[in-house]
Design a protein around this motif. Structure first.
Motif, PDB file in Angstrom:
ATOM      1  N   LEU A 227      18.854 -49.421  -2.175  1.00 16.23           N
ATOM      2  CA  LEU A 227      19.326 -48.037  -2.122  1.00 16.23           C
ATOM      3  C   LEU A 227      18.496 -47.137  -3.019  1.00 16.23           C
ATOM      4  CD1 LEU A 227      23.161 -48.759  -2.291  1.00 16.23           C
ATOM      5  CD2 LEU A 227      21.984 -47.731  -0.339  1.00 16.23           C
ATOM      6  N   GLY A 228      18.134 -45.980  -2.498  1.00 16.55           N
ATOM      7  CA  GLY A 228      17.424 -45.003  -3.293  1.00 16.55           C
ATOM      8  C   GLY A 228      18.386 -44.131  -4.080  1.00 16.55           C
ATOM      9  N   ASP A 229      17.843 -43.257  -4.917  1.00 18.41           N
ATOM     10  CA  ASP A 229      18.678 -42.393  -5.747  1.00 18.41           C
ATOM     11  C   ASP A 229      19.570 -41.483  -4.906  1.00 18.41           C
ATOM     12  OD1 ASP A 229      17.572 -43.523  -7.983  1.00 18.41           O
ATOM     13  OD2 ASP A 229      16.083 -41.925  -8.281  1.00 18.41           O
ATOM     14  N   GLU A 230      18.999 -40.940  -3.830  1.00 20.92           N
ATOM     15  CA  GLU A 230      19.783 -40.044  -2.979  1.00 20.92           C
ATOM     16  C   GLU A 230      20.919 -40.785  -2.277  1.00 20.92           C
ATOM     17  OE1 GLU A 230      19.131 -36.891   0.721  1.00 20.92           O
ATOM     18  OE2 GLU A 230      17.401 -37.735  -0.347  1.00 20.92           O
ATOM     19  N   GLU A 231      20.644 -42.004  -1.835  1.00 26.42           N
ATOM     20  CA  GLU A 231      21.676 -42.803  -1.167  1.00 26.42           C
ATOM     21  C   GLU A 231      22.771 -43.218  -2.151  1.00 26.42           C
ATOM     22  OE1 GLU A 231      18.693 -44.886   2.123  1.00 26.42           O
ATOM     23  OE2 GLU A 231      18.922 -45.695   0.095  1.00 26.42           O
ATOM     24  N   LEU A 232      22.379 -43.564  -3.370  1.00 27.24           N
ATOM     25  CA  LEU A 232      23.374 -43.899  -4.395  1.00 27.24           C
ATOM     26  C   LEU A 232      24.223 -42.681  -4.740  1.00 27.24           C
ATOM     27  CD1 LEU A 232      21.256 -46.151  -6.793  1.00 27.24           C
ATOM     28  CD2 LEU A 232      23.235 -46.872  -5.436  1.00 27.24           C
ATOM     29  N   SER A 233      23.602 -41.506  -4.752  1.00 31.62           N
ATOM     30  CA  SER A 233      24.339 -40.278  -5.021  1.00 31.62           C
ATOM     31  C   SER A 233      25.347 -39.990  -3.911  1.00 31.62           C
ATOM     32  CB  SER A 233      23.365 -39.107  -5.163  1.00 31.62           C
ATOM     33  OG  SER A 233      24.053 -37.891  -5.354  1.00 31.62           O
ATOM     34  N   THR A 234      24.938 -40.258  -2.667  1.00 28.84           N
ATOM     35  CA  THR A 234      25.853 -40.067  -1.539  1.00 28.84           C
ATOM     36  C   THR A 234      27.032 -41.021  -1.628  1.00 28.84           C
ATOM     37  OG1 THR A 234      23.969 -39.421  -0.148  1.00 28.84           O
ATOM     38  CG2 THR A 234      26.013 -39.981   0.973  1.00 28.84           C
ATOM     39  N   LEU A 235      26.763 -42.257  -2.007  1.00 33.68           N
ATOM     40  CA  LEU A 235      27.845 -43.224  -2.220  1.00 33.68           C
ATOM     41  C   LEU A 235      28.793 -42.755  -3.309  1.00 33.68           C
ATOM     42  CD1 LEU A 235      26.057 -46.698  -1.973  1.00 33.68           C
ATOM     43  CD2 LEU A 235      28.051 -45.995  -0.638  1.00 33.68           C
ATOM     44  N   ASP A 236      28.231 -42.226  -4.389  1.00 29.35           N
ATOM     45  CA  ASP A 236      29.063 -41.744  -5.501  1.00 29.35           C
ATOM     46  C   ASP A 236      29.901 -40.550  -5.072  1.00 29.35           C
ATOM     47  OD1 ASP A 236      29.696 -41.977  -8.402  1.00 29.35           O
ATOM     48  OD2 ASP A 236      28.881 -39.939  -8.437  1.00 29.35           O
ATOM     49  N   ASP A 237      29.338 -39.671  -4.251  1.00 27.17           N
ATOM     50  CA  ASP A 237      30.096 -38.520  -3.741  1.00 27.17           C
ATOM     51  C   ASP A 237      31.268 -38.994  -2.869  1.00 27.17           C
ATOM     52  OD1 ASP A 237      28.420 -36.766  -5.019  1.00 27.17           O
ATOM     53  OD2 ASP A 237      27.198 -36.339  -3.239  1.00 27.17           O
ATOM     54  N   LEU A 238      31.011 -39.998  -2.041  1.00 27.83           N
ATOM     55  CA  LEU A 238      32.077 -40.540  -1.197  1.00 27.83           C
ATOM     56  C   LEU A 238      33.171 -41.170  -2.048  1.00 27.83           C
ATOM     57  CD1 LEU A 238      33.333 -41.314   1.489  1.00 27.83           C
ATOM     58  CD2 LEU A 238      31.777 -43.286   1.596  1.00 27.83           C
ATOM     59  N   LYS A 239      32.784 -41.902  -3.064  1.00 23.63           N
ATOM     60  CA  LYS A 239      33.761 -42.526  -3.962  1.00 23.63           C
ATOM     61  C   LYS A 239      34.600 -41.470  -4.665  1.00 23.63           C
ATOM     62  CE  LYS A 239      34.070 -45.551  -8.034  1.00 23.63           C
ATOM     63  NZ  LYS A 239      33.302 -46.365  -9.003  1.00 23.63           N
ATOM     64  N   THR A 240      33.976 -40.357  -5.057  1.00 25.55           N
ATOM     65  CA  THR A 240      34.706 -39.283  -5.728  1.00 25.55           C
ATOM     66  C   THR A 240      35.775 -38.690  -4.821  1.00 25.55           C
ATOM     67  OG1 THR A 240      32.790 -38.719  -7.099  1.00 25.55           O
ATOM     68  CG2 THR A 240      34.487 -37.022  -6.828  1.00 25.55           C
ATOM     69  N   SER A 241      35.414 -38.427  -3.572  1.00 23.86           N
ATOM     70  CA  SER A 241      36.385 -37.841  -2.640  1.00 23.86           C
ATOM     71  C   SER A 241      37.528 -38.809  -2.354  1.00 23.86           C
ATOM     72  CB  SER A 241      35.697 -37.434  -1.334  1.00 23.86           C
ATOM     73  OG  SER A 241      35.125 -38.563  -0.681  1.00 23.86           O
ATOM     74  N   LEU A 242      37.221 -40.086  -2.227  1.00 19.78           N
ATOM     75  CA  LEU A 242      38.270 -41.085  -1.999  1.00 19.78           C
ATOM     76  C   LEU A 242      39.163 -41.220  -3.229  1.00 19.78           C
ATOM     77  CD1 LEU A 242      36.150 -43.859  -0.217  1.00 19.78           C
ATOM     78  CD2 LEU A 242      37.903 -42.418   0.840  1.00 19.78           C
ATOM     79  N   SER A 243      38.552 -41.182  -4.412  1.00 25.10           N
ATOM     80  CA  SER A 243      39.318 -41.319  -5.651  1.00 25.10           C
ATOM     81  C   SER A 243      40.254 -40.138  -5.863  1.00 25.10           C
ATOM     82  CB  SER A 243      38.378 -41.450  -6.849  1.00 25.10           C
ATOM     83  OG  SER A 243      37.554 -42.581  -6.731  1.00 25.10           O
ATOM     84  N   LEU A 244      39.862 -38.965  -5.395  1.00 23.14           N
ATOM     85  CA  LEU A 244      40.698 -37.784  -5.547  1.00 23.14           C
ATOM     86  C   LEU A 244      41.919 -37.852  -4.635  1.00 23.14           C
ATOM     87  CD1 LEU A 244      40.545 -35.243  -7.286  1.00 23.14           C
ATOM     88  CD2 LEU A 244      39.572 -34.043  -5.331  1.00 23.14           C
ATOM     89  N   PHE A 245      41.793 -38.548  -3.516  1.00 29.92           N
ATOM     90  CA  PHE A 245      42.922 -38.654  -2.593  1.00 29.92           C
ATOM     91  C   PHE A 245      44.081 -39.426  -3.231  1.00 29.92           C
ATOM     92  CE2 PHE A 245      45.316 -40.742   0.784  1.00 29.92           C
ATOM     93  CZ  PHE A 245      45.587 -39.682   1.636  1.00 29.92           C
ATOM     94  N   GLY A 246      43.768 -40.406  -4.094  1.00 30.52           N
ATOM     95  CA  GLY A 246      44.802 -41.237  -4.710  1.00 30.52           C
ATOM     96  C   GLY A 246      45.830 -40.433  -5.488  1.00 30.52           C
TER      97      GLY A 246
END
Length: 346
Positions: A227-246
């Motif tokens: 994974l590149g930096d941009e792909e890792l950042s996209t993963l982190d953004d997805l995790k943030t949105s999922l974590s906020l739903f909790g």
């Protein structure tokens, strides 16, 4: 080592999971309907019908007929005098418990200010996430969070489309297809849902964000070198949105529980008054000769006592119907973090 192996195997073969809560829980449709989906008044009616039928059947088939007992004993007096005490005590207890739960919302000005600041901070953070003011309607609030997760999942899939790691692309495709399908289902359910009934929370329970967070973390760890930096950042953004739903779902769940406890207290009070009147009438007026004859082969006095007994049980049946839903939801949402507690999903 064994635990690591189990996690690795889960990541390889179970990237996606069932979309609906019923499928994830491994329960049959009737049980889910009874515990969660059905109106609590419908469940109360079903329980009352079951009590009435069981009473009439058992009394009719018992070797010692009810009519004979009425001629020689104080069956009606004992039964309904006991019910009067139980109704008064039970109603008082349930209403008191409801008031104790709601008392958590009361407090000094400083506590109320802290609650307000925390709520507004969360709404500000949500506004940054969705790119528009946070909705005031609970269903639309949750719907926007799910929609953002869906958009970021699609961005992740597009972001790794040109990655050289075939296994990474395959796992991301499977994961995002599952997430997008789940998100579309939940957003459709939330679109017409109204807070005050169970539809909002029921739809939110269908979005298993915890499993999705685990898969995001696992993909980031397993394919760190690919994974590149941009792909890792996209993963982190997805995790943030999922974590906020909790916490958003938990907040809506807390409000719903308080709403239900108030409704339960009201319904029990409404049901307790006619139940007390019926018990009093049965206690003072009815005896063995009040309902002579038979209907459908069953003594009319059996029909009358069965109906009266069922009516006096309605406050308790309401309590059972509401508590069944509350404790079921509480059990299924014990963990706010990515911990899988159910065997059927584990």
């Amino acid at each position: 080592m064994a635990a690591d192996s189990d996690i690795e195997t889960a990541g390889d073969s179970d990237i996606s999971t069932a979309n609906t809560m019923r499928e994830r829980a491994g329960e049959n449709r009737l049980k889910i309907w009874l515990l969660l989906a059905a109106s609590r008044l419908q469940v109360t009616a079903v329980l009352a019908l079951g009590v009435f039928v069981a009473f009439v059947v058992f009394v009719t088939l018992t070797p010692s007929p009810l009519h004979a007992q009425l001629q020689t004993g104080d069956t009606i007096e004992t039964m309904f005098s006991t019910m009067i005490g139980a109704i008064i005590t039970g109603t008082t207890l349930v209403v008191t418990i409801g008031q104790l739960v709601l008392s958590q919302e009361n407090g000094p000005l400083g506590d109320q200010r802290d609650r307000m600041e925390n709520s507004m901070d969360f709404r500000d953070y949500t506004e940054e996430l969705i790119g528009s003011p946070s909705p005031a309607d609970p269903s639309e609030f949750l719907r926007q969070l799910v929609f953002v997760a869906e958009l970021r999942a699609k961005a992740l899939r597009d972001g790794v489309a040109d990655n050289d790691d075939d296994r990474l692309r395959a796992e991301v495709d499977e994961f995002t297809d599952s997430l997008v399908g789940n998100a579309e289902l939940v957003t459709d359910q939330l679109e017409d849902a109204t807070f005050g009934n169970f539809s909002v929370l029921f739809a939110a329970l269908n979005f298993n964000y915890g499993w999705k967070i685990f898969q995001v973390e696992r993909i980031a760890n397993d394919f760190e070198d690919s994974l590149g930096d941009e792909e890792l950042s996209t993963l982190d953004d997805l995790k943030t949105s999922l974590s906020l739903f909790g916490p958003a779902r938990e907040h809506v769940k807390t409000l719903y529980f308080e709403w239900e406890l108030v409704t339960l207290s009201q319904m029990i009070l409404y049901a307790a008054i006619p139940a007390l009147v019926i018990a009093g009438v049965m206690l003072t007026v009815v005896d063995a000769g009040t309902f002579p004859g038979r209907t459908l082969g069953v003594a009319n006095v059996t029909w009358a006592i069965g109906a009266a007994f069922t009516a006096t049980l309605v406050p308790f049946l309401l309590f059972a119907a509401y508590v069944l839903r509350i404790v079921t939801v509480a059990k299924r949402t014990l963990a706010i973090e990515p911990l899988i507690l159910r065997d059927s999903q584990r």
